[in-house]
Design a protein around this motif. Sequence first.
Motif, PDB file in Angstrom:
ATOM      1  N   ALA A 129      51.585  41.249  47.877  1.00 25.33           N
ATOM      2  CA  ALA A 129      50.946  40.313  48.815  1.00 25.33           C
ATOM      3  C   ALA A 129      51.188  40.752  50.252  1.00 25.33           C
ATOM      4  O   ALA A 129      50.272  40.744  51.080  1.00 25.33           O
ATOM      5  CB  ALA A 129      51.471  38.895  48.587  1.00 25.33           C
ATOM      6  N   ALA A 130      52.425  41.145  50.568  1.00 33.45           N
ATOM      7  CA  ALA A 130      52.744  41.607  51.921  1.00 33.45           C
ATOM      8  C   ALA A 130      51.942  42.864  52.271  1.00 33.45           C
ATOM      9  O   ALA A 130      51.431  42.988  53.389  1.00 33.45           O
ATOM     10  CB  ALA A 130      54.245  41.868  52.049  1.00 33.45           C
ATOM     11  N   LEU A 131      51.810  43.776  51.329  1.00 31.11           N
ATOM     12  CA  LEU A 131      51.026  44.993  51.557  1.00 31.11           C
ATOM     13  C   LEU A 131      49.568  44.651  51.837  1.00 31.11           C
ATOM     14  O   LEU A 131      48.970  45.161  52.783  1.00 31.11           O
ATOM     15  CB  LEU A 131      51.126  45.923  50.346  1.00 31.11           C
ATOM     16  CG  LEU A 131      50.218  47.149  50.379  1.00 31.11           C
ATOM     17  CD1 LEU A 131      50.618  48.090  51.509  1.00 31.11           C
ATOM     18  CD2 LEU A 131      50.248  47.864  49.044  1.00 31.11           C
TER      19      LEU A 131
ATOM     20  N   GLN B  49      44.778  44.165  55.737  1.00 28.23           N
ATOM     21  CA  GLN B  49      43.549  43.436  56.028  1.00 28.23           C
ATOM     22  C   GLN B  49      42.763  44.059  57.179  1.00 28.23           C
ATOM     23  O   GLN B  49      41.557  44.271  57.068  1.00 28.23           O
ATOM     24  CB  GLN B  49      43.842  41.959  56.311  1.00 28.23           C
ATOM     25  CG  GLN B  49      44.260  41.177  55.083  1.00 28.23           C
ATOM     26  CD  GLN B  49      43.252  41.278  53.953  1.00 28.23           C
ATOM     27  OE1 GLN B  49      42.112  40.862  54.084  1.00 28.23           O
ATOM     28  NE2 GLN B  49      43.671  41.865  52.837  1.00 28.23           N
ATOM     29  N   GLY B  50      43.411  44.361  58.279  1.00 31.11           N
ATOM     30  CA  GLY B  50      42.725  44.969  59.428  1.00 31.11           C
ATOM     31  C   GLY B  50      42.163  46.342  59.104  1.00 31.11           C
ATOM     32  O   GLY B  50      40.963  46.596  59.313  1.00 31.11           O
ATOM     33  N   PRO B  51      42.999  47.250  58.590  1.00 33.04           N
ATOM     34  CA  PRO B  51      42.481  48.578  58.239  1.00 33.04           C
ATOM     35  C   PRO B  51      41.367  48.539  57.192  1.00 33.04           C
ATOM     36  O   PRO B  51      40.412  49.311  57.279  1.00 33.04           O
ATOM     37  CB  PRO B  51      43.709  49.317  57.701  1.00 33.04           C
ATOM     38  CG  PRO B  51      44.871  48.645  58.364  1.00 33.04           C
ATOM     39  CD  PRO B  51      44.468  47.202  58.474  1.00 33.04           C
ATOM     40  N   LEU B  52      41.456  47.629  56.217  1.00 30.94           N
ATOM     41  CA  LEU B  52      40.391  47.534  55.215  1.00 30.94           C
ATOM     42  C   LEU B  52      39.096  47.047  55.855  1.00 30.94           C
ATOM     43  O   LEU B  52      38.011  47.547  55.543  1.00 30.94           O
ATOM     44  CB  LEU B  52      40.795  46.601  54.068  1.00 30.94           C
ATOM     45  CG  LEU B  52      41.827  47.143  53.085  1.00 30.94           C
ATOM     46  CD1 LEU B  52      42.217  46.071  52.078  1.00 30.94           C
ATOM     47  CD2 LEU B  52      41.322  48.381  52.377  1.00 30.94           C
TER      48      LEU B  52
ATOM     49  N   ASP C  52      40.708  39.103  48.544  1.00 31.18           N
ATOM     50  CA  ASP C  52      39.329  39.062  49.038  1.00 31.18           C
ATOM     51  C   ASP C  52      39.013  40.285  49.893  1.00 31.18           C
ATOM     52  O   ASP C  52      37.939  40.872  49.775  1.00 31.18           O
ATOM     53  CB  ASP C  52      39.069  37.782  49.829  1.00 31.18           C
ATOM     54  CG  ASP C  52      38.924  36.574  48.928  1.00 31.18           C
ATOM     55  OD1 ASP C  52      38.670  36.750  47.722  1.00 31.18           O
ATOM     56  OD2 ASP C  52      39.075  35.447  49.432  1.00 31.18           O
ATOM     57  N   GLY C  53      39.936  40.667  50.764  1.00 28.89           N
ATOM     58  CA  GLY C  53      39.727  41.853  51.592  1.00 28.89           C
ATOM     59  C   GLY C  53      39.643  43.117  50.762  1.00 28.89           C
ATOM     60  O   GLY C  53      38.816  43.994  51.026  1.00 28.89           O
TER      61      GLY C  53
ATOM     62  N   SER D 290      36.283  47.263  48.168  1.00 23.80           N
ATOM     63  CA  SER D 290      35.805  47.870  46.934  1.00 23.80           C
ATOM     64  C   SER D 290      34.289  47.772  46.846  1.00 23.80           C
ATOM     65  O   SER D 290      33.604  48.743  46.485  1.00 23.80           O
ATOM     66  CB  SER D 290      36.463  47.174  45.732  1.00 23.80           C
ATOM     67  OG  SER D 290      36.000  47.709  44.520  1.00 23.80           O
ATOM     68  N   ASP D 291      33.746  46.618  47.198  1.00 21.98           N
ATOM     69  CA  ASP D 291      32.293  46.439  47.182  1.00 21.98           C
ATOM     70  C   ASP D 291      31.609  47.362  48.194  1.00 21.98           C
ATOM     71  O   ASP D 291      30.548  47.930  47.912  1.00 21.98           O
ATOM     72  CB  ASP D 291      31.928  44.980  47.476  1.00 21.98           C
ATOM     73  CG  ASP D 291      32.324  44.027  46.356  1.00 21.98           C
ATOM     74  OD1 ASP D 291      32.621  44.495  45.239  1.00 21.98           O
ATOM     75  OD2 ASP D 291      32.343  42.808  46.621  1.00 21.98           O
TER      76      ASP D 291
END
Length: 132
Positions: A33-35, A40-43, A88-89, A94-95
Amino acid sequence: VAASAGGVGSVCGAAPPAEGRREGTRSAVAKFAALLLRLQGPLAERCTRLAAGARPDAEDIMLYSHARVLMAVPASLAPWGSEFLGLDGLRRFSDAVHLCLARLRTEGATVAAAAAPLPHAGLFTEGAGELL
């Protein structure tokens, strides 16, 4: 090597007590979860880049392959809940890669040509088109 009647624990060594396994799972899920929160930003940046028409690089393809495995885990078997922050991110990323690869396929490009080779990544980039 034949397994004994004692099950996997007897083959691989003594299985940890049930509470130890639960604590280990909770710890692993918390780290995951922490990872995901840190990513989130980089993804999101990667999604934006791919949506703008950029080709996925080798890191995108490798992360995509791991994300697809995680997304394929049925909710009933996952050690995290459906409300797990960060999934979700990862799903959006992935999508985005999936759509980008589909676009590249229709344009006649190959995944191997689209991915920038990393040192010692030749086997990965050569076989990526066959795997996807």
